[in-house]
Design a protein around this motif. Structure first.
Motif, short mmCIF file in Angstrom:
data_model
loop_
_atom_site.label_atom_id
_atom_site.label_comp_id
_atom_site.label_asym_id
_atom_site.label_seq_id
_atom_site.Cartn_x
_atom_site.Cartn_y
_atom_site.Cartn_z
N THR A 33 0.33 -11.52 -33.71
CA THR A 33 1.34 -12.28 -34.45
C THR A 33 1.16 -13.78 -34.22
OG1 THR A 33 3.71 -12.59 -34.85
CG2 THR A 33 3.05 -12.09 -32.59
N GLU A 34 1.55 -14.55 -35.22
CA GLU A 34 1.58 -16.01 -35.09
C GLU A 34 2.99 -16.51 -34.81
OE1 GLU A 34 -0.13 -18.11 -38.35
OE2 GLU A 34 -1.92 -16.87 -38.40
N LEU A 35 3.94 -15.61 -34.82
CA LEU A 35 5.34 -15.99 -34.68
C LEU A 35 5.61 -16.71 -33.35
CD1 LEU A 35 8.11 -15.89 -36.00
CD2 LEU A 35 8.50 -13.71 -34.86
N GLY A 36 4.98 -16.26 -32.28
CA GLY A 36 5.19 -16.89 -30.98
C GLY A 36 4.79 -18.36 -30.98
N VAL A 37 3.67 -18.67 -31.62
CA VAL A 37 3.22 -20.07 -31.67
C VAL A 37 4.18 -20.89 -32.51
CG1 VAL A 37 1.40 -21.61 -32.49
CG2 VAL A 37 0.81 -19.52 -31.25
N ARG A 38 4.64 -20.34 -33.61
CA ARG A 38 5.57 -21.08 -34.47
C ARG A 38 6.89 -21.35 -33.77
NH1 ARG A 38 4.83 -18.55 -40.51
NH2 ARG A 38 2.60 -19.00 -40.65
N VAL A 39 7.47 -20.33 -33.19
CA VAL A 39 8.79 -20.47 -32.56
C VAL A 39 8.68 -21.26 -31.26
CG1 VAL A 39 10.70 -19.22 -31.48
CG2 VAL A 39 9.70 -18.40 -33.63
N PHE A 40 7.78 -20.82 -30.37
CA PHE A 40 7.68 -21.47 -29.07
C PHE A 40 7.02 -22.84 -29.16
CE2 PHE A 40 7.46 -16.85 -27.56
CZ PHE A 40 8.85 -16.75 -27.52
N GLY A 41 6.16 -23.02 -30.14
CA GLY A 41 5.57 -24.35 -30.35
C GLY A 41 6.63 -25.36 -30.76
N LEU A 42 7.53 -24.93 -31.63
CA LEU A 42 8.63 -25.81 -32.04
C LEU A 42 9.54 -26.11 -30.85
CD1 LEU A 42 10.24 -27.30 -34.22
CD2 LEU A 42 11.41 -25.13 -34.70
N ALA A 43 9.89 -25.09 -30.09
CA ALA A 43 10.75 -25.30 -28.92
C ALA A 43 10.07 -26.25 -27.93
CB ALA A 43 11.06 -23.97 -28.24
N HIS A 44 8.80 -26.04 -27.69
CA HIS A 44 8.06 -26.90 -26.77
C HIS A 44 8.02 -28.34 -27.28
CE1 HIS A 44 5.12 -28.55 -24.09
NE2 HIS A 44 4.35 -28.83 -25.11
N GLY A 45 7.79 -28.51 -28.56
CA GLY A 45 7.75 -29.85 -29.14
C GLY A 45 9.07 -30.58 -28.98
N ILE A 46 10.16 -29.89 -29.20
CA ILE A 46 11.49 -30.50 -29.06
C ILE A 46 11.74 -30.89 -27.61
CG2 ILE A 46 13.97 -29.99 -29.17
CD1 ILE A 46 13.28 -28.34 -31.74
N VAL A 47 11.43 -30.00 -26.68
CA VAL A 47 11.65 -30.31 -25.26
C VAL A 47 10.71 -31.44 -24.82
CG1 VAL A 47 11.50 -29.39 -22.90
CG2 VAL A 47 12.57 -28.03 -24.71
#
Length: 155
Positions: A34-48
């Motif tokens: 899945t690519e979902l982890g990169v999309r979701v966690f990448g966004l969260a990481h970028g915000i933090v």
């Protein structure tokens, strides 16, 4: 919240989001499930990450860090888990004490940047709102620009 508590909290949040992003990357590139982890966690990481850099800038101004310290600490948000090093460095050098220098009853601001930080410290709810909007707008702009090209696939 004290400068030390705020910085420590964000440095550790960076570690958590890096871990989640690396798990997402493993799911995408290793297991190809899945690519979902990169999309979701990448966004969260970028915000933090953006919040970590913003707090680093505020501490630079408030605590009168040397430019070298501010750059090293902010850059620690880029490599995985380097914020743990930054947290130890900030603690060892006493760069994030338990009180805001420009807080209410503190030093008189002398520069435009110090006045901005002092205003934010005097009105913390408004400062959090402004910071959230700044991080949100920056995140939105970066999403519009899109991710960097994948090496080997051309630009």
């Amino acid at each position: 919240m004290t400068p030390r508590a705020l910085f420590t909290w964000l440095a550790r949040a960076e570690v958590v989001t890096w871990t989640l992003l690396l798990v997402g990357m493993a799911l995408k590139y290793v297991t190809r499930t899945t690519e979902l982890g990169v999309r979701v966690f990448g966004l969260a990481h970028g915000i933090v990450f953006l919040a970590f850099v913003l707090v680093t800038l505020v501490l630079w101004v408030d605590q009168r860090w040397r430019l070298r310290d501010a750059v090293l600490v902010a850059a620690a948000g880029v490599p995985p888990y380097a914020t743990l090093w930054a947290e130890r460095r900030v603690e060892r050098l006493g760069l994030a004490p338990t009180r805001w220098r420009l807080g209410v009853g503190g030093d008189e601001p002398a520069t435009v940047a110090e006045r901005a930080v002092a205003t934010g410290l005097a009105r913390p709810a408004a400062a959090v709102l402004v910071a959230a909007v700044a991080v949100g707008l920056t995140t939105a702009a970066l999403l519009v620009i899109g991710p960097p090209p994948v090496p080997g696939r051309g630009a």
